[in-house]
Design a protein around this motif. Structure first.
Motif, PDB file in Angstrom:
ATOM      1  N   THR A   1       0.850  -1.182   0.000  1.00  0.00           N
ATOM      2  CA  THR A   1       0.000   0.000   0.000  1.00  0.00           C
ATOM      3  C   THR A   1       0.885   1.231   0.000  1.00  0.00           C
ATOM      4  O   THR A   1       2.060   1.173   0.335  1.00  0.00           O
ATOM      5  N   CYS A   2       0.286   2.336  -0.350  1.00  0.00           N
ATOM      6  CA  CYS A   2       0.974   3.620  -0.389  1.00  0.00           C
ATOM      7  C   CYS A   2       0.803   4.285   0.976  1.00  0.00           C
ATOM      8  O   CYS A   2      -0.324   4.435   1.443  1.00  0.00           O
ATOM      9  N   PRO A   3       1.899   4.687   1.625  1.00  0.00           N
ATOM     10  CA  PRO A   3       1.764   5.321   2.938  1.00  0.00           C
ATOM     11  C   PRO A   3       0.849   6.546   2.935  1.00  0.00           C
ATOM     12  O   PRO A   3       0.149   6.795   3.899  1.00  0.00           O
ATOM     13  N   GLY A   4       0.819   7.300   1.851  1.00  0.00           N
ATOM     14  CA  GLY A   4      -0.019   8.496   1.774  1.00  0.00           C
ATOM     15  C   GLY A   4      -1.467   8.218   1.432  1.00  0.00           C
ATOM     16  O   GLY A   4      -2.311   9.086   1.573  1.00  0.00           O
ATOM     17  N   ASP A   5      -1.771   7.009   0.962  1.00  0.00           N
ATOM     18  CA  ASP A   5      -3.132   6.664   0.544  1.00  0.00           C
ATOM     19  C   ASP A   5      -3.278   5.148   0.630  1.00  0.00           C
ATOM     20  O   ASP A   5      -2.925   4.438  -0.294  1.00  0.00           O
TER      21      ASP A   5
END
Length: 170
Positions: free
Chosen positions: A82-86
């Motif tokens: 997953t993307c840390p920002g989203d």
């Protein structure tokens, strides 16, 4: 002429896909779609791509891609992150095992495509095929139902967005 071209196209596609699929299954335990997933991921920075973009690039549904990625994860060929920002943004990441399998499968796959398709055509026919199908693909991709891409409000992470699409030649 159009009917003849359409019939030739659909028949050649079905026969080619069947032969490629049989070889990939028999020799490497891969489906055609799984091979394409490995190939696409191997050609982008960091060997990862947002799942929605990968589905669009492969002209596959998000749910169909999710299933395939799940099967490939079990075999250690890819992993998800997953993307840390989203956290809604999920990426498919090619593993070392996936890279090794692709390196073993690619010469056989490319050789069979060459043997069954390109060796049957003259250079002018290959050029015409590439030009014609390339233009048709561009027109279809620009129309309704195009692949889902992050909107301006979504957070981008490495391996997504226009940079990744540019690396795929789209």
């Amino acid at each position: 002429m159009e009917k003849r071209a359409w019939t030739a196209f659909t028949t050649a596609h079905a026969l080619l896909y069947r032969r490629l699929e049989q070889r990939l299954k028999r020799d490497f335990g891969l489906s055609g779609l799984q091979y394409e997933i490995l190939a696409r991921l191997s050609g982008v920075p960091d060997r990862e791509m947002r799942m929605a973009e990968l589905a669009g690039a492969l002209v596959n549904s998000k749910s169909g891609l999710t299933y395939q990625i799940g099967q490939m994860e079990k075999s250690g060929l890819v992993r998800r992150r997953t993307c840390p920002g989203d956290e809604r943004a999920v990426y498919a990441v090619l593993t070392e095992e996936g890279t090794a399998l692709l390196e073993r499968a690619a010469p056989s796959h490319v050789g069979l495509v060459r043997e069954l398709l390109f060796d049957a055509l003259t250079p002018d026919q290959v050029r015409a095929l590439a030009d014609g199908l390339g233009e048709a693909s561009r027109r279809m991709a620009d129309g309704p139902g195009e692949a889902s891409r992050p909107t301006a409000g979504e957070t981008a992470c490495p391996g997504s967005g226009p940079e990744a699409a540019a690396d795929l030649g789209v």
